[in-house]
Design a protein around this motif. Structure first.
Motif, PDB file in Angstrom:
ATOM      1  N   ALA A 380      47.842 -19.048 -33.551  1.00 58.98           N
ATOM      2  CA  ALA A 380      49.298 -19.127 -33.380  1.00 58.98           C
ATOM      3  C   ALA A 380      49.643 -19.502 -31.941  1.00 58.98           C
ATOM      4  CB  ALA A 380      49.945 -17.800 -33.757  1.00 58.98           C
ATOM      5  N   LEU A 381      48.971 -18.857 -30.971  1.00 57.23           N
ATOM      6  CA  LEU A 381      49.220 -19.181 -29.560  1.00 57.23           C
ATOM      7  C   LEU A 381      48.895 -20.644 -29.277  1.00 57.23           C
ATOM      8  CD1 LEU A 381      47.782 -15.992 -27.803  1.00 57.23           C
ATOM      9  CD2 LEU A 381      50.189 -16.723 -27.836  1.00 57.23           C
ATOM     10  N   ASP A 382      47.808 -21.144 -29.850  1.00 53.79           N
ATOM     11  CA  ASP A 382      47.423 -22.545 -29.627  1.00 53.79           C
ATOM     12  C   ASP A 382      48.499 -23.490 -30.175  1.00 53.79           C
ATOM     13  OD1 ASP A 382      45.075 -21.628 -28.500  1.00 53.79           O
ATOM     14  OD2 ASP A 382      43.865 -21.950 -30.316  1.00 53.79           O
ATOM     15  N   ALA A 383      49.020 -23.168 -31.348  1.00 48.50           N
ATOM     16  CA  ALA A 383      50.043 -24.029 -31.952  1.00 48.50           C
ATOM     17  C   ALA A 383      51.325 -24.016 -31.124  1.00 48.50           C
ATOM     18  CB  ALA A 383      50.322 -23.572 -33.376  1.00 48.50           C
ATOM     19  N   PHE A 384      51.742 -22.829 -30.706  1.00 45.65           N
ATOM     20  CA  PHE A 384      52.960 -22.747 -29.900  1.00 45.65           C
ATOM     21  C   PHE A 384      52.776 -23.431 -28.541  1.00 45.65           C
ATOM     22  CE2 PHE A 384      54.008 -18.821 -32.552  1.00 45.65           C
ATOM     23  CZ  PHE A 384      54.942 -19.506 -33.317  1.00 45.65           C
ATOM     24  N   HIS A 385      51.558 -23.379 -27.992  1.00 47.26           N
ATOM     25  CA  HIS A 385      51.296 -24.081 -26.731  1.00 47.26           C
ATOM     26  C   HIS A 385      51.481 -25.590 -26.918  1.00 47.26           C
ATOM     27  CE1 HIS A 385      49.460 -25.282 -22.968  1.00 47.26           C
ATOM     28  NE2 HIS A 385      48.631 -26.070 -23.656  1.00 47.26           N
ATOM     29  N   LEU A 386      51.032 -26.128 -28.036  1.00 42.90           N
ATOM     30  CA  LEU A 386      51.205 -27.559 -28.302  1.00 42.90           C
ATOM     31  C   LEU A 386      52.680 -27.923 -28.407  1.00 42.90           C
ATOM     32  CD1 LEU A 386      48.304 -28.096 -30.875  1.00 42.90           C
ATOM     33  CD2 LEU A 386      48.508 -29.156 -28.610  1.00 42.90           C
ATOM     34  N   VAL A 387      53.481 -27.042 -29.004  1.00 45.20           N
ATOM     35  CA  VAL A 387      54.926 -27.292 -29.086  1.00 45.20           C
ATOM     36  C   VAL A 387      55.526 -27.351 -27.693  1.00 45.20           C
ATOM     37  CG1 VAL A 387      57.141 -26.349 -29.848  1.00 45.20           C
ATOM     38  CG2 VAL A 387      55.155 -26.239 -31.365  1.00 45.20           C
ATOM     39  N   ARG A 388      55.163 -26.370 -26.849  1.00 41.51           N
ATOM     40  CA  ARG A 388      55.765 -26.267 -25.515  1.00 41.51           C
ATOM     41  C   ARG A 388      55.316 -27.409 -24.610  1.00 41.51           C
ATOM     42  NH1 ARG A 388      54.222 -20.153 -24.135  1.00 41.51           N
ATOM     43  NH2 ARG A 388      55.600 -20.401 -22.329  1.00 41.51           N
ATOM     44  N   SER A 389      54.083 -27.837 -24.745  1.00 40.49           N
ATOM     45  CA  SER A 389      53.581 -28.920 -23.884  1.00 40.49           C
ATOM     46  C   SER A 389      54.052 -30.290 -24.373  1.00 40.49           C
ATOM     47  CB  SER A 389      52.055 -28.889 -23.826  1.00 40.49           C
ATOM     48  OG  SER A 389      51.491 -29.041 -25.115  1.00 40.49           O
ATOM     49  N   SER A 390      54.237 -30.442 -25.687  1.00 40.51           N
ATOM     50  CA  SER A 390      54.639 -31.741 -26.248  1.00 40.51           C
ATOM     51  C   SER A 390      56.120 -32.027 -26.044  1.00 40.51           C
ATOM     52  CB  SER A 390      54.318 -31.800 -27.746  1.00 40.51           C
ATOM     53  OG  SER A 390      52.959 -31.624 -27.978  1.00 40.51           O
ATOM     54  N   SER A 391      56.938 -30.976 -26.094  1.00 31.35           N
ATOM     55  CA  SER A 391      58.390 -31.173 -26.015  1.00 31.35           C
ATOM     56  C   SER A 391      59.020 -30.027 -25.236  1.00 31.35           C
ATOM     57  CB  SER A 391      58.970 -31.270 -27.435  1.00 31.35           C
ATOM     58  OG  SER A 391      60.333 -31.559 -27.417  1.00 31.35           O
ATOM     59  N   PRO A 392      58.766 -29.958 -23.921  1.00 31.87           N
ATOM     60  CA  PRO A 392      59.171 -28.778 -23.141  1.00 31.87           C
ATOM     61  C   PRO A 392      60.665 -28.539 -23.056  1.00 31.87           C
ATOM     62  CG  PRO A 392      58.365 -30.545 -21.713  1.00 31.87           C
ATOM     63  CD  PRO A 392      58.037 -30.946 -23.110  1.00 31.87           C
ATOM     64  N   ALA A 393      61.482 -29.580 -23.244  1.00 34.19           N
ATOM     65  CA  ALA A 393      62.929 -29.414 -23.119  1.00 34.19           C
ATOM     66  C   ALA A 393      63.619 -29.179 -24.467  1.00 34.19           C
ATOM     67  CB  ALA A 393      63.543 -30.648 -22.451  1.00 34.19           C
ATOM     68  N   SER A 394      62.868 -29.132 -25.542  1.00 35.96           N
ATOM     69  CA  SER A 394      63.480 -29.014 -26.866  1.00 35.96           C
ATOM     70  C   SER A 394      63.769 -27.556 -27.214  1.00 35.96           C
ATOM     71  CB  SER A 394      62.556 -29.600 -27.937  1.00 35.96           C
ATOM     72  OG  SER A 394      61.420 -28.764 -28.116  1.00 35.96           O
ATOM     73  N   PRO A 395      64.724 -27.319 -28.126  1.00 36.59           N
ATOM     74  CA  PRO A 395      64.982 -25.947 -28.596  1.00 36.59           C
ATOM     75  C   PRO A 395      63.735 -25.290 -29.185  1.00 36.59           C
ATOM     76  CG  PRO A 395      66.758 -27.406 -29.283  1.00 36.59           C
ATOM     77  CD  PRO A 395      65.689 -28.280 -28.717  1.00 36.59           C
ATOM     78  N   LEU A 396      62.880 -26.095 -29.851  1.00 32.71           N
ATOM     79  CA  LEU A 396      61.673 -25.510 -30.441  1.00 32.71           C
ATOM     80  C   LEU A 396      60.732 -24.968 -29.370  1.00 32.71           C
ATOM     81  CD1 LEU A 396      60.564 -27.728 -33.475  1.00 32.71           C
ATOM     82  CD2 LEU A 396      61.516 -25.423 -33.485  1.00 32.71           C
ATOM     83  N   ALA A 397      60.757 -25.571 -28.173  1.00 32.62           N
ATOM     84  CA  ALA A 397      59.920 -25.057 -27.084  1.00 32.62           C
ATOM     85  C   ALA A 397      60.372 -23.655 -26.686  1.00 32.62           C
ATOM     86  CB  ALA A 397      59.981 -26.005 -25.890  1.00 32.62           C
TER      87      ALA A 397
END
Length: 615
Positions: A380-397
């Motif tokens: 789960a942490l790995d997946a959320f890290h990919l979200v934050r690194s791929s789109s840092p300014a998005s609401p999903l981040a």
């Protein structure tokens, strides 16, 4: 005002009005007659339903100015309200001598004859209206409005049908006829009239749907509308507007499989390469028709004809499969996707379309499933890290950061959880700042830093527009109440609450029981018992949960959560034991004992649902 004065007041007002009327009747010799003031008085009396006085006022006005249409109409209304139909008839007949052949007056006259029970003379008057100019559609509407006013719906329909034939303007009266048929609960005929409009102007499909929606909530309404539309489609199977209406009605009837078939046909007729089916499958997700949505998305994915929608279709398939996995007990054996299968679907989408929005959403869903459903923290942490690194300014981040903080909390890394939440305190979107601040306050609560928690919660609760203000107020009140009376009990309770948040349910249950026993005289004993009931439900021990809730209801007379405990009894019977009669009994006991409870409205709704009284 005394009781006697109160009783005399209506009589006083009537006497005053009569005095005014008498004064107005006195001829004015030195100045022009103020008809405007007299009209305002008459209208005021009419608005107060003082019909006899209003009639007298209008009579005087009409005597002073016999040709005035406003005075005439006011007197006609007054006579009609007083059921003095003979007087009203004579009034209209007299005015017809002044304005012979006036269609409006003749329509009124027909209505008055109808009120007098003389249908022959009523029809004669209405026929005379139309005879003035058989090509004038407004005259037909005058007659039909009087017929509707006197509930002569069949006669009004005949009038409109005659109008269609005489004027050759069939569509001009289609809306009128549809409205009448709806009022008469002839929903099939109403639908046919709307379809006539749709044939003439296919762009009116949204308008037609909005009109038909007025009766599709009724079983017979949607049934008859479907039958009428299916018949029309059979006779014109290439008509896209008709097929669109049929597809919409099938959704209204919750016949989602048939609706999907209809959208396949529409897609083929439009040569849309799956776009119509895709849009409908998005609707199915909103309608929570997950099995049919998965089928439709799956067909698009297998066909692979439209690269523009394929990534979203694959994500839609994964999304529908995720929802099906959460309701696998409702699916046939062997046909339900597992969460691990769903994770594979999302991962394949993310890897095939790297750097896209759909990949970010897919990784976020992977993180949610790994954490919430599979309790696999590192994936789960790995997946959320990919979200934050791929789109840092998005609401999903920001969502991924909050979820990461929750994982750190579950791992008992409270400092790590605090750092994640603190990173959002400078976030430009207020809702994420508020959620982070609430989580920080909860961390202080879990660690028995109660003064800090109260300070943070007070800051949140001051912002009355914040979505989380109620949660902040509730926790602040709980801490302040128990900190003053039993700080040791509060610290023990908070440590148990932390275990519960960390999903260590068995350990949390033991800790809450110990807290309840060690601090039997504290204010939070009933709160601890509520937590025990929640945990017993989560641990698959519904009978123990019922015992905990009943202990609150029956053995804690001073508890302020007795109504909540009673509601939870109903919920256990309904959602865990699937015993509808017992659930209804529990909800009805809540309504009887705690009629002002915040849970009362929801209890009523659930009773209606369990009895089948509402959809």
């Amino acid at each position: 005002m005394t009781e006697r004065q109160h009783e005399a007041d209506p009589r006083a007002r009537l006497i005053a009005a009569c005095v005014i009327l008498c004064a107005l009747a006195v001829p004015l010799k030195a100045q022009a007659v103020d008809l405007s003031a007299r009209l305002r008085l008459a209208q005021s009396l009419e608005q107060s339903s003082e019909w006899e006085l209003a009639a007298a006022a209008y009579e005087e006005l009409l005597r002073l100015e016999p040709s005035n249409a406003i005075f005439f109409d006011g007197l006609r209304r007054s006579y009609t309200e007083l059921k003095q139909f003979d007087k009203a008839t004579a009034l209209v007949q007299n005015r017809l001598r002044m304005f012979p052949g006036d269609g409006v007056l003749l329509s009124y006259l027909g209505g008055l004859y109808c009120s007098l029970g003389d249908s022959v003379r009523a029809d004669s008057a209405w026929n005379e209206v139309i005879a003035v100019n058989p090509q004038n559609i407004a005259l037909y509407r005058l007659v039909a409005s009087q017929q509707v006013e006197h509930r002569l719906y069949d006669d009004a329909i005949r009038t409109f049908r005659h109008a269609q034939s005489a004027t050759g303007m069939s569509l001009a009266f289609s809306e009128d006829l549809a409205t009448l048929y709806s009022a008469m609960q002839e929903y099939g005929e109403a639908t046919r009239e709307y379809i006539r409009q749709l044939r003439a102007n296919p762009d009116q499909l949204p308008f037609v749907e909005s009109r038909i929606a007025s009766f599709t909530a009724r079983t017979e309404g949607v049934r008859d509308a479907l039958a009428a539309t299916r018949s029309e489609v059979t006779n014109d199977d290439q008509n896209l507007a008709l097929r669109g209406l049929l597809a919409w009605l099938l959704v209204e009837a919750r016949q989602y499989g048939d609706a999907l078939e209809e959208y396949r046909t529409i897609d083929n007729l439009r040569k849309a390469n799956g776009a119509e089916v895709y849009n409908f499958c998005e609707t199915l997700l909103r309608e929570k028709a997950y099995a049919v949505a998965a089928k439709g998305f799956g067909e698009i994915c297998e066909a692979r004809r439209n690269p523009a929608i394929l990534p979203r279709a694959r994500f839609g398939l994964a999304r529908a499969s995720e929802e099906l996995a959460s309701t696998d007990s409702l699916q046939p054996a062997g046909q339900s996707p597992t969460y691990r299968n769903v994770v594979s679907l999302y991962e394949s989408v993310a890897r095939d379309y790297p750097g896209t929005d759909v990949a970010v959403q897919a990784w976020f869903r992977v993180g949610v499933i790994e954490f919430d459903k599979l309790s696999e923290f590192q994936p789960a942490l790995d997946a959320f890290h990919l979200v934050r690194s791929s789109s840092p300014a998005s609401p999903l981040a920001s969502e991924a950061t909050l979820a990461t903080a929750d994982i750190r909390l579950a791992q008992n890394d409270l400092d790590g959880a605090r750092r994640e939440n603190e990173s959002l305190l400078t976030q430009p979107v207020a809702v994420y700042r508020d959620r982070a601040m609430l989580h920080i306050a909860e961390l202080d609560y879990f660690q028995a830093r109660f003064d800090s928690a109260v300070t943070e919660l007070r800051q949140l609760s001051k912002n009355l527009t914040a979505d989380l203000s109620d949660d902040a107020l509730t926790l602040e009140y709980f801490i302040r109440e128990n900190l003053a009376s039993a700080p040791g009990a509060l610290a023990a309770y908070a440590s148990a609450d932390l275990l519960m948040r960390q999903r260590k349910y068995s350990e949390a249950l033991v800790r809450f029981r110990d807290t309840e026993q060690a601090y039997a005289g504290s204010l939070l004993v009933d709160d601890a018992a509520m937590k025990e009931g929640e945990l017993q439900t989560l641990l698959g021990k519904p009978m123990d949960a019922l015992a905990s809730y009943r202990r609150i209801v029956n053995e804690m007379p001073q508890s302020i959560v007795k109504d909540k405990a009673q509601f939870r009894i109903g919920m256990v019977y309904e959602t865990t034991l699937h015993d509808a009669p017992k659930a209804i009994e529990a909800y009805e006991e809540l309504l009887a004992k705690y009629p002002t409870s915040l849970h009362a409205e929801e209890a009523r709704r659930r009773v209606r649902m369990l009895r089948g009284d509402s959809i």
